[in-house]
Design a protein around this motif. Structure first.
Motif, mmCIF file in Angstrom:
data_model
loop_
_atom_site.group_PDB
_atom_site.id
_atom_site.type_symbol
_atom_site.label_atom_id
_atom_site.label_comp_id
_atom_site.label_asym_id
_atom_site.label_seq_id
_atom_site.Cartn_x
_atom_site.Cartn_y
_atom_site.Cartn_z
ATOM 1 N N ASP A 275 0.962 -1.120 -0.011
ATOM 2 C CA ASP A 275 -0.079 0.186 -0.040
ATOM 3 C C ASP A 275 1.061 1.264 0.053
ATOM 4 O O ASP A 275 2.071 1.283 0.467
ATOM 5 C CB ASP A 275 -0.849 -0.041 1.017
ATOM 6 C CG ASP A 275 -0.256 0.029 2.395
ATOM 7 O OD1 ASP A 275 0.788 -0.545 2.636
ATOM 8 O OD2 ASP A 275 -1.126 0.157 3.558
ATOM 9 N N ALA A 276 0.543 2.134 -0.714
ATOM 10 C CA ALA A 276 1.017 3.565 -0.715
ATOM 11 C C ALA A 276 1.359 4.330 0.545
ATOM 12 O O ALA A 276 0.418 4.011 1.455
ATOM 13 C CB ALA A 276 0.566 4.344 -1.754
ATOM 14 N N ILE A 277 2.307 4.902 0.870
ATOM 15 C CA ILE A 277 2.522 5.762 1.954
ATOM 16 C C ILE A 277 2.474 7.278 1.652
ATOM 17 O O ILE A 277 3.047 7.667 0.487
ATOM 18 C CB ILE A 277 3.802 5.591 2.580
ATOM 19 C CG1 ILE A 277 3.898 4.138 2.824
ATOM 20 C CG2 ILE A 277 3.898 6.446 3.896
ATOM 21 C CD1 ILE A 277 5.410 3.712 3.337
ATOM 22 N N ARG A 278 1.565 8.145 1.927
ATOM 23 C CA ARG A 278 1.322 9.422 1.679
ATOM 24 C C ARG A 278 1.291 10.285 3.029
ATOM 25 O O ARG A 278 1.337 10.075 3.997
ATOM 26 C CB ARG A 278 -0.194 9.564 0.902
ATOM 27 C CG ARG A 278 -0.333 8.517 -0.003
ATOM 28 C CD ARG A 278 -1.774 8.718 -0.602
ATOM 29 N NE ARG A 278 -2.171 7.519 -1.354
ATOM 30 C CZ ARG A 278 -2.248 7.196 -2.649
ATOM 31 N NH1 ARG A 278 -1.493 7.955 -3.314
ATOM 32 N NH2 ARG A 278 -2.674 6.088 -3.157
ATOM 33 N N LEU A 279 1.643 11.571 2.659
ATOM 34 C CA LEU A 279 1.419 12.742 3.691
ATOM 35 C C LEU A 279 -0.239 13.032 3.734
ATOM 36 O O LEU A 279 -0.507 13.302 2.984
ATOM 37 C CB LEU A 279 2.340 13.782 2.999
ATOM 38 C CG LEU A 279 2.305 15.006 4.092
ATOM 39 C CD1 LEU A 279 2.624 14.733 5.401
ATOM 40 C CD2 LEU A 279 2.939 16.111 3.562
ATOM 41 N N ALA A 280 -0.443 12.728 5.183
ATOM 42 C CA ALA A 280 -1.950 12.924 5.519
ATOM 43 C C ALA A 280 -1.914 14.239 6.463
ATOM 44 O O ALA A 280 -1.125 14.401 7.248
ATOM 45 C CB ALA A 280 -2.346 12.019 6.327
ATOM 46 N N VAL A 281 -2.491 15.438 6.099
ATOM 47 C CA VAL A 281 -2.614 16.608 6.379
ATOM 48 C C VAL A 281 -4.340 16.962 6.679
ATOM 49 O O VAL A 281 -5.119 16.534 5.996
ATOM 50 C CB VAL A 281 -2.060 17.633 5.601
ATOM 51 C CG1 VAL A 281 -0.626 17.325 5.395
ATOM 52 C CG2 VAL A 281 -2.603 17.710 4.074
ATOM 53 N N PRO A 282 -4.433 17.890 7.462
ATOM 54 C CA PRO A 282 -5.650 18.198 7.811
ATOM 55 C C PRO A 282 -6.509 18.705 6.511
ATOM 56 O O PRO A 282 -5.903 19.271 5.566
ATOM 57 C CB PRO A 282 -5.649 19.580 8.765
ATOM 58 C CG PRO A 282 -4.281 19.174 9.557
ATOM 59 C CD PRO A 282 -3.413 18.800 8.318
ATOM 60 N N PRO A 283 -7.761 18.596 6.683
ATOM 61 C CA PRO A 283 -8.768 19.371 5.558
ATOM 62 C C PRO A 283 -8.287 20.835 5.163
ATOM 63 O O PRO A 283 -7.929 21.435 6.182
ATOM 64 C CB PRO A 283 -10.049 18.962 6.118
ATOM 65 C CG PRO A 283 -10.016 18.066 7.186
ATOM 66 C CD PRO A 283 -8.801 18.394 7.866
ATOM 67 N N ALA A 284 -8.378 21.238 4.064
ATOM 68 C CA ALA A 284 -7.934 22.572 3.470
ATOM 69 C C ALA A 284 -8.872 23.405 4.322
ATOM 70 O O ALA A 284 -10.197 23.235 4.096
ATOM 71 C CB ALA A 284 -7.951 22.545 2.084
ATOM 72 N N ALA A 285 -8.625 24.508 5.020
ATOM 73 C CA ALA A 285 -9.607 25.416 5.530
ATOM 74 C C ALA A 285 -9.508 26.720 4.861
ATOM 75 O O ALA A 285 -8.676 27.107 4.084
ATOM 76 C CB ALA A 285 -9.144 25.923 6.933
ATOM 77 N N ASP A 286 -10.587 27.359 4.922
ATOM 78 C CA ASP A 286 -10.839 28.609 4.133
ATOM 79 C C ASP A 286 -9.661 29.657 4.385
ATOM 80 O O ASP A 286 -9.504 29.922 5.406
ATOM 81 C CB ASP A 286 -12.095 29.287 4.346
ATOM 82 C CG ASP A 286 -13.103 28.407 3.641
ATOM 83 O OD1 ASP A 286 -14.413 28.638 4.086
ATOM 84 O OD2 ASP A 286 -13.085 27.755 2.836
ATOM 85 N N GLY A 287 -8.900 29.876 3.295
ATOM 86 C CA GLY A 287 -7.667 31.120 3.601
ATOM 87 C C GLY A 287 -6.571 30.319 4.174
ATOM 88 O O GLY A 287 -5.431 31.016 4.354
ATOM 89 N N GLY A 288 -6.714 28.864 4.489
ATOM 90 C CA GLY A 288 -5.443 28.392 5.136
ATOM 91 C C GLY A 288 -4.270 28.235 4.104
ATOM 92 O O GLY A 288 -4.584 28.270 2.820
ATOM 93 N N THR A 289 -3.330 27.782 4.483
ATOM 94 C CA THR A 289 -1.949 27.281 3.746
ATOM 95 C C THR A 289 -2.246 25.880 3.385
ATOM 96 O O THR A 289 -2.474 25.031 3.842
ATOM 97 C CB THR A 289 -0.654 27.549 4.567
ATOM 98 O OG1 THR A 289 -0.477 28.652 5.111
ATOM 99 C CG2 THR A 289 0.623 27.175 3.762
ATOM 100 N N THR A 290 -2.002 26.065 1.910
ATOM 101 C CA THR A 290 -2.153 24.700 1.188
ATOM 102 C C THR A 290 -0.818 23.917 1.285
ATOM 103 O O THR A 290 0.246 24.440 1.062
ATOM 104 C CB THR A 290 -2.612 24.782 -0.289
ATOM 105 O OG1 THR A 290 -3.741 25.438 -0.490
ATOM 106 C CG2 THR A 290 -2.358 23.300 -1.034
#
Length: 320
Positions: free
Chosen positions: A169-184
């Motif tokens: 299985d692939a290993i990926r970087l898991a990050v929080p859901p994108a917030a309005d105005g947040g840093t991508t």
């Protein structure tokens, strides 16, 4: 003639280190273990154990017996497998050690399939970290272990155990859901100043994740430690942490987290191991085949092919 049960106690002592651990593993009292080993010394007529502080040390003569005992146990286990294979029905108990994400993603379907196809096989499952489980399977605490191997991080090897690839299985970087105005967040480098969650030190996943961050030019700020990957997922989805997560974690639950591809698209290998002397026992063969079917179903459901069908990681014949 030497008593096989006493010889096994001596081998267990060589594996586990103390009389108390042998007693716990085999459900004896420590005094009973000590008494049986004393009787074995009397049978062979040579010193087998020497006290070193509160522990005991095996003599060279004891090590000779341990080596022969290992061969004897392998022969007996092979005989049991051959006897089981001569029957017309598949029966028996298979004790499986499995790490958390595989337990969640693969075992429910595997148990359902086994109950339907092999109703006379009893499956017992315990969650263990792969490194520990491999050792315990070698020590005969389990019949089958589902373990993992991260890129560039080899899992422990025991000559008595085979190794069959189950899936990847692939290993990926898991990050929080994108917030309005947040840093991508688009890369590992973008997480240098963020809070991380990882498994405790000593886990293969922790070592691999730390090395990946260091290769990206920073030391991860590990604020949260837990071996519970579901807890890690909640911390990520709630916006409190980032992590490197294998895809199997999300099986059957989905996620609101963003999953970012890593350079080189690294994959984790998931494999099974059993003692070679028991590999042809019908119940173990059935469990492995059923696990392979469950893994293939997960891969198909995720929209990806199983890049690793059941075959020997080391190039040996299956069940050798």
């Amino acid at each position: 003639m030497l008593d096989v049960r006493r010889l096994r106690l001596l081998r267990e002592l060589s594996i586990r280190g103390t009389l108390a651990e042998v007693a716990e593993a085999l459900q004896y009292s420590p005094s009973s273990v000590s008494q049986q080993l004393a009787l074995l010394e009397k049978e062979v007529g040579v010193e087998l154990l020497r006290k070193t502080g509160r522990r005991v040390q095996l003599t060279p003569q004891a090590e000779v017996l341990v080596a022969h005992t290992a061969q004897l146990l392998e022969t007996m286990e092979q005989a049991e497998a051959d006897l089981a294979a001569s029957l017309t029905t598949v029966t028996g108990t298979v004790r499986i050690a499995v790490f958390q994400s595989a337990a969640l993603a693969l075992m429910p379907d595997t148990l359902t399939r086994m109950a339907t196809a092999y109703p006379e096989v009893r499956i017992e499952m315990i969650q263990r970290e792969p490194e520990t489980a491999l050792h315990e399977t070698w020590a005969r605490d389990f019949d089958l272990v589902i373990a993992e191997q991260y890129p560039g991080h080899a899992a422990p090897r025991y000559p008595e155990l085979d190794r069959l690839r189950l899936t990847t299985d692939a290993i990926r970087l898991a990050v929080p859901p994108a917030a309005d105005g947040g840093t991508t967040i688009r890369s590992l480098e973008d997480t240098a100043d963020l809070a991380w969650v990882m498994e405790p030190r000593g886990a293969a996943s922790r070592h691999w994740a730390e090395q990946a961050c260091r290769s990206a030019g920073f030391e991860p700020d590990v604020r949260f430690e837990t071996a519970d990957l579901q807890a890690q997922a909640r911390l990520i989805e709630s916006g409190n942490a980032v992590a490197l997560m294998p895809d199997l974690v999300w099986t059957g639950r989905g996620t609101t987290a963003q999953l970012v591809e890593l350079p080189g698209r690294p994959h984790r290998t998931i494999f099974t191991s059993v003692r070679r002397s028991s590999a042809q026992r019908p119940a173990i063969l059935a469990a492995r085949e059923t696990l392979a079917a469950a893994a293939a179903a997960v891969a198909a459901g995720a929209g990806r092919s199983s890049a690793a069908p059941v075959d020997d990681l080391e190039g040996h014949r299956a069940g050798q």
